[in-house]
Each structure stands twice: as C-alpha cells, then as structure tokens.
Write a protein that holds these residues in place. Structure first.
Motif, PDB file in Angstrom:
ATOM      1  N   ARG A 223       0.831  -1.205   0.000  1.00 22.34           N
ATOM      2  CA  ARG A 223       0.000   0.000   0.000  1.00 22.34           C
ATOM      3  C   ARG A 223       0.866   1.255   0.000  1.00 22.34           C
ATOM      4  O   ARG A 223       0.546   2.241  -0.671  1.00 22.34           O
ATOM      5  CB  ARG A 223      -0.941  -0.020   1.212  1.00 22.34           C
ATOM      6  CG  ARG A 223      -2.156  -0.927   1.036  1.00 22.34           C
ATOM      7  CD  ARG A 223      -3.193  -0.688   2.108  1.00 22.34           C
ATOM      8  NE  ARG A 223      -2.759  -1.219   3.394  1.00 22.34           N
ATOM      9  CZ  ARG A 223      -3.075  -2.447   3.824  1.00 22.34           C
ATOM     10  NH1 ARG A 223      -3.814  -3.248   3.075  1.00 22.34           N
ATOM     11  NH2 ARG A 223      -2.654  -2.869   4.997  1.00 22.34           N
ATOM     12  N   TYR A 224       1.971   1.208   0.735  1.00 15.20           N
ATOM     13  CA  TYR A 224       2.919   2.328   0.729  1.00 15.20           C
ATOM     14  C   TYR A 224       3.433   2.569  -0.686  1.00 15.20           C
ATOM     15  O   TYR A 224       3.556   3.709  -1.141  1.00 15.20           O
ATOM     16  CB  TYR A 224       4.081   2.016   1.676  1.00 15.20           C
ATOM     17  CG  TYR A 224       5.148   3.096   1.753  1.00 15.20           C
ATOM     18  CD1 TYR A 224       5.098   4.078   2.734  1.00 15.20           C
ATOM     19  CD2 TYR A 224       6.225   3.114   0.853  1.00 15.20           C
ATOM     20  CE1 TYR A 224       6.074   5.063   2.818  1.00 15.20           C
ATOM     21  CE2 TYR A 224       7.192   4.091   0.925  1.00 15.20           C
ATOM     22  CZ  TYR A 224       7.123   5.062   1.911  1.00 15.20           C
ATOM     23  OH  TYR A 224       8.099   6.032   1.972  1.00 15.20           O
ATOM     24  N   LEU A 225       3.707   1.490  -1.378  1.00 17.94           N
ATOM     25  CA  LEU A 225       4.222   1.595  -2.743  1.00 17.94           C
ATOM     26  C   LEU A 225       3.210   2.267  -3.672  1.00 17.94           C
ATOM     27  O   LEU A 225       3.565   3.115  -4.497  1.00 17.94           O
ATOM     28  CB  LEU A 225       4.573   0.197  -3.256  1.00 17.94           C
ATOM     29  CG  LEU A 225       5.241   0.089  -4.621  1.00 17.94           C
ATOM     30  CD1 LEU A 225       6.558   0.819  -4.637  1.00 17.94           C
ATOM     31  CD2 LEU A 225       5.447  -1.380  -4.987  1.00 17.94           C
ATOM     32  N   THR A 226       1.933   1.906  -3.529  1.00 15.54           N
ATOM     33  CA  THR A 226       0.912   2.490  -4.411  1.00 15.54           C
ATOM     34  C   THR A 226       0.714   3.978  -4.145  1.00 15.54           C
ATOM     35  O   THR A 226       0.247   4.700  -5.024  1.00 15.54           O
ATOM     36  CB  THR A 226      -0.438   1.762  -4.236  1.00 15.54           C
ATOM     37  OG1 THR A 226      -0.885   1.908  -2.879  1.00 15.54           O
ATOM     38  CG2 THR A 226      -0.310   0.292  -4.573  1.00 15.54           C
ATOM     39  N   ARG A 227       1.074   4.437  -2.953  1.00 14.56           N
ATOM     40  CA  ARG A 227       0.930   5.867  -2.626  1.00 14.56           C
ATOM     41  C   ARG A 227       2.139   6.686  -3.057  1.00 14.56           C
ATOM     42  O   ARG A 227       2.148   7.907  -2.877  1.00 14.56           O
ATOM     43  CB  ARG A 227       0.701   6.046  -1.117  1.00 14.56           C
ATOM     44  CG  ARG A 227      -0.600   5.441  -0.602  1.00 14.56           C
ATOM     45  CD  ARG A 227      -0.905   5.942   0.807  1.00 14.56           C
ATOM     46  NE  ARG A 227       0.146   5.623   1.755  1.00 14.56           N
ATOM     47  CZ  ARG A 227       0.177   4.506   2.493  1.00 14.56           C
ATOM     48  NH1 ARG A 227      -0.795   3.611   2.367  1.00 14.56           N
ATOM     49  NH2 ARG A 227       1.155   4.293   3.347  1.00 14.56           N
ATOM     50  N   HIS A 228       3.170   6.031  -3.568  1.00 17.17           N
ATOM     51  CA  HIS A 228       4.390   6.737  -3.967  1.00 17.17           C
ATOM     52  C   HIS A 228       4.706   6.398  -5.425  1.00 17.17           C
ATOM     53  O   HIS A 228       5.392   5.402  -5.708  1.00 17.17           O
ATOM     54  CB  HIS A 228       5.561   6.348  -3.053  1.00 17.17           C
ATOM     55  CG  HIS A 228       5.396   6.839  -1.643  1.00 17.17           C
ATOM     56  ND1 HIS A 228       4.542   6.242  -0.747  1.00 17.17           N
ATOM     57  CD2 HIS A 228       5.969   7.899  -0.989  1.00 17.17           C
ATOM     58  CE1 HIS A 228       4.598   6.888   0.413  1.00 17.17           C
ATOM     59  NE2 HIS A 228       5.442   7.899   0.284  1.00 17.17           N
ATOM     60  N   PRO A 229       4.182   7.194  -6.348  1.00 16.82           N
ATOM     61  CA  PRO A 229       4.321   6.878  -7.783  1.00 16.82           C
ATOM     62  C   PRO A 229       5.766   6.794  -8.256  1.00 16.82           C
ATOM     63  O   PRO A 229       6.056   6.060  -9.203  1.00 16.82           O
ATOM     64  CB  PRO A 229       3.572   8.023  -8.475  1.00 16.82           C
ATOM     65  CG  PRO A 229       3.454   9.099  -7.451  1.00 16.82           C
ATOM     66  CD  PRO A 229       3.395   8.416  -6.123  1.00 16.82           C
ATOM     67  N   VAL A 230       6.677   7.526  -7.620  1.00 15.10           N
ATOM     68  CA  VAL A 230       8.087   7.457  -8.032  1.00 15.10           C
ATOM     69  C   VAL A 230       8.620   6.043  -7.837  1.00 15.10           C
ATOM     70  O   VAL A 230       9.268   5.467  -8.721  1.00 15.10           O
ATOM     71  CB  VAL A 230       8.939   8.473  -7.238  1.00 15.10           C
ATOM     72  CG1 VAL A 230      10.424   8.212  -7.447  1.00 15.10           C
ATOM     73  CG2 VAL A 230       8.605   9.897  -7.670  1.00 15.10           C
ATOM     74  N   LEU A 231       8.339   5.471  -6.661  1.00 16.95           N
ATOM     75  CA  LEU A 231       8.815   4.116  -6.376  1.00 16.95           C
ATOM     76  C   LEU A 231       8.109   3.087  -7.254  1.00 16.95           C
ATOM     77  O   LEU A 231       8.736   2.160  -7.782  1.00 16.95           O
ATOM     78  CB  LEU A 231       8.601   3.791  -4.902  1.00 16.95           C
ATOM     79  CG  LEU A 231       9.367   4.679  -3.911  1.00 16.95           C
ATOM     80  CD1 LEU A 231       8.976   4.337  -2.484  1.00 16.95           C
ATOM     81  CD2 LEU A 231      10.871   4.525  -4.096  1.00 16.95           C
ATOM     82  N   LEU A 232       6.800   3.246  -7.413  1.00 14.92           N
ATOM     83  CA  LEU A 232       6.038   2.317  -8.249  1.00 14.92           C
ATOM     84  C   LEU A 232       6.536   2.346  -9.690  1.00 14.92           C
ATOM     85  O   LEU A 232       6.703   1.298 -10.335  1.00 14.92           O
ATOM     86  CB  LEU A 232       4.555   2.671  -8.189  1.00 14.92           C
ATOM     87  CG  LEU A 232       3.587   1.716  -8.898  1.00 14.92           C
ATOM     88  CD1 LEU A 232       3.680   0.315  -8.311  1.00 14.92           C
ATOM     89  CD2 LEU A 232       2.162   2.245  -8.793  1.00 14.92           C
TER      90      LEU A 232
END
Length: 426
Positions: A223-232
């Motif tokens: 979920r953290y990943l989906t909130r951070h488009p740079v990382l995704l």
C-alpha cells in the motif's frame, strides 16, 4: 600523462569512495569471494541434475523450485528486515547459506542419488537468499551517505556481473576434473567470508515505528508503494525492460540457426550469454560519473531507453545473419554489451532511488518487492521470448521486444512526471 588528464581519467573510473567505509568495504570484499563460489553452485545444480537424470524436464524444474521461494520469502524477508535488527537477520541467513552449501556438498559426495533432494536443497537455498537480500540492501542507507549509494550499488553490481562471467567459465573447466562435490565445497568456504563481514557490521535495529513481520506487514508495504508513484514507476520501468527486452531464451536458437553453431553450446552460444554481463562489468568499471548525477529519474529513463534501442539493434543484426560467425555476429554482440552497460546504470540508480526515496521503516519490504521484480521479470521474459521465437522468429521477437521497451519507457516518462523530475536531495 599530465596531472589534469590523470584526474579526468580517474573521474571516469568507478567511484570507490564507498570503500572508505569499513563495514561496506568488508561486505564488498566478501562479495568478490562469494559471488564466484555462488556461480559454481548455480552452474553445478542444473549440470548435476542432468547428469543424474539425462532429462531436461528435471533441469527445467529448477526454475519453479527457485522462483517460488524467491517470491514468497522475498516478500516475507522484507517485512522481517523492517521488524528486526537487520544485522541479526543477515547473521542467520549467512549462516544458513553456509549450511545449505555444505549440504549440497554432502549429497554430491554421497553420490547424489536422489534428484528431489537436490531440488529441495536448491529451494531452501533460494529461500535463504530471498530472506538475505532485503535485509542487506536496506542496510546500505544506514551505512553510507545518500550521495554514495549509486556508486556503492555500481560497485556491488560490477562484482556480481564479473562473477557471472568468471563463475560459469570456472565451473565448466573444473567440473570435469574435480566433480560436483568440490564445486559445492568451494562455495561453502567462500560463504564464510560473508559471514565474517556481517559479524563485523554494527547493530541495525529498526528506526521509527516498529512493525510486526507477517502478511499484514507485507500488505502495508505494498500500500505504501501504491501511494508513492516514483517508487512504483521504478518497478514498472524495470518490468518493461526485462519482460519485453530480455532475449536470453532465444540465444540457443539464434546461436544455432543464425550463426551456425551446434545444437548444444558452441562459440556463438557462449559469447551471446556472456555479452550482457560483459557490458555490465564495463559499465561498472567506468561508472565514476554516476555519483555526479542528481536527476535519478531522468537517468533511469535514459538508461532503459538505451537498453531498448540496443535490443532493437541486436534483433536487426540477427535478422541480417547469414548462418556463420562474421562481422554481423560481432555487431549483435556489441549491441548486447551496450544493453548490459545500460542495465547496470539503470539498476544502480533504481536501487539508489529505492534506498533514498523510501523511509527506513519500509525499506526492507520494498527491497523484498524489488527482489521479486528483478527475479520474476527475466523469467516471464523467458516464456514470452521463447514462445515468440517459435511463432514469428527469433530476430523479429528480439527487435519487436526492443520497440516495446522504447515506447513503454517513454509512456512511463509522460504519465508519471514525478518520476521524470525525481532528483537526489542536496
């Protein structure tokens, strides 16, 4: 050579400043030793399976027995790395890898009578590796300053790729002379260096909110990943590059049909498989410039774009092949070398972005996802490119895959402007 020219030359070579850190230096030196030993095992396992069974379908099972533990324990290992002292995890996994390698030696010394024992040992080893990597990678930002992470990741990847060249060559030469048991014994001894380096590391307890390892923790990381488009986006561009642009499953067909090699092995076959690691090593040796780049998003997009263009060039060269090793073969080889160098640059910056853009309490879980992506992408590519080579031809599949990479990475750059604008904080 004048002092000015000497300075310029040194600025092009790999940035070795991370090696001034004693903990990282010990890990890097240990990595030099263990990567060759690990490659001896990587080559020996399928070779031993085939020697025992004379059946390639059993050899193919290594993909399944390797991928499933990497996915399951890679994700779980990431949650462990965020919940516990990372040094303790590394001590456990390093010791476990030594034991696993010793068990490989024991079964080979006993005659290797059961192929299923070998496959389950391989699965256990891959599970330990999957637990080990997230803890190791998420530890680097605690050992080094952010501006040194691209250089550190370049140094580690250079060693890994150099081992990818030297290990198989050594195994190919030594297995007929010494046998499989000695390959595993050498790997066991080499792994002791990593155990020593981890033992000398400082304690790395969790920082900030301490999470409980488990399935819910893994979901929180996703979920953290989906909130951070740079990382995704960093994961998406890697999947685009690997799934569409990794033609390694086509190499046996290309070596035989396009360059006139024998059905099994041969000169063209060997050099095609070595080309990408050769490029990655050259890219690492001449990576001094990576520490001076702050626009990591642009650097990743550019590197993946070069990868895609190089794969297009590779496919075009294969299409021009006339059934023998000549200048066209070396054009194909050079294209793969360029692709390997671009992949090294992309991996160095993507890893650094993951280590700097994510907060420490989720770094382990995101490194687990990173491991799954890195391991899974090429395996998906093997299926797609293998089927494509049979259906529409190897050359067409290769250059078409490169075209998909080029358009895919351009699309990510357009749709995720925050990734394009991402830069290392001053």
């Amino acid at each position: 050579m004048s002092s000015t020219r000497l300075q310029r030359f040194r600025s092009v070579l790999a940035d070795t400043r991370p090696l001034r850190n004693p903990a990282f230096r010990r890990l890097w030196i240990a990595d030099i030793v263990t990567v060759v030993g690990a490659q001896l095992t990587i080559v020996s396992v399928p070779a031993q399976i085939y020697a025992q069974t004379r059946d390639s379908s059993y050899v193919g099972l290594t993909g399944l027995f390797g991928l499933v533990p990497l996915i399951v324990f890679g994700l779980y290992g990431g949650s462990l790395a965020d919940a516990h002292d990372r040094r303790r995890i590394l001590l456990f996994t390093s010791g476990g890898l030594v034991v696993a390698s010793a068990l490989f030696w024991a079964q080979a010394a006993a005659g290797g009578v059961n192929v299923w024992v070998l496959l389950y040992l391989f699965a256990a080893q891959q599970a330990l590796f999957a637990l080990h990597q997230p803890a190791l990678q998420s530890s680097l930002p605690r050992l080094l300053e952010p501006e040194l992470l691209p250089a550190a990741n370049s140094l580690l990847m250079t060693v890994a790729m150099a081992g990818g060249i030297a290990g198989p060559l050594l195994a190919g030469a030594l297995i007929p002379v010494l046998g499989f048991s000695w390959m595993y014994a050498i790997d066991t001894i080499c792994l002791l260096s990593t155990l020593w380096a981890v033992f000398r590391m400082p304690a790395l307890p969790p920082i900030g909110e301490v999470v409980k390892a488990g399935f819910s923790s893994v979901l929180d990381g996703l979920r953290y990943l989906t909130r951070h488009p740079v990382l995704l986006a960093s994961f998406v561009v890697d999947l685009i590059a690997m799934v569409f642009g990794m033609p390694r499953s086509e190499f046996p067909q290309i070596a035989h049909e396009s360059f006139g090699g024998p059905l099994g092995g041969g000169f063209a076959f060997a050099w095609l498989f070595a080309a990408i690691p050769v490029g990655a090593v050259l890219g690492g040796v001449f990576s001094g410039w990576v520490s001076r780049v702050r626009r990591h998003g642009v650097a990743v997009l550019a590197a993946v774009l070069v990868w895609g263009l190089a794969i297009i060039g590779f496919g075009a060269a294969v299409a021009l092949a006339n059934g023998r090793v000549d200048v066209v073969f070396w054009l194909a080889f050079i294209a793969l070398v360029i692709a390997g160098a671009a992949d090294m640059v992309s991996a160095a910056f993507r890893t650094s972005m993951l280590q700097t853009a994510a907060s420490d309490e989720v770094r382990g879980r995101l490194q687990g996802v990173f491991l799954v992506v890195v391991a899974g992408g090429p395996r998906i590519a093997d299926v797609i490119h293998g089927a494509g080579a049979t259906a529409i031809g190897a050359a067409t599949t290769a250059w078409l895959g490169g075209v998909c990479v080029v358009f895919g990475v351009m699309l990510v750059g357009l749709l995720v402007p925050s990734f394009r604008r991402y830069r290392l904080a001053a």
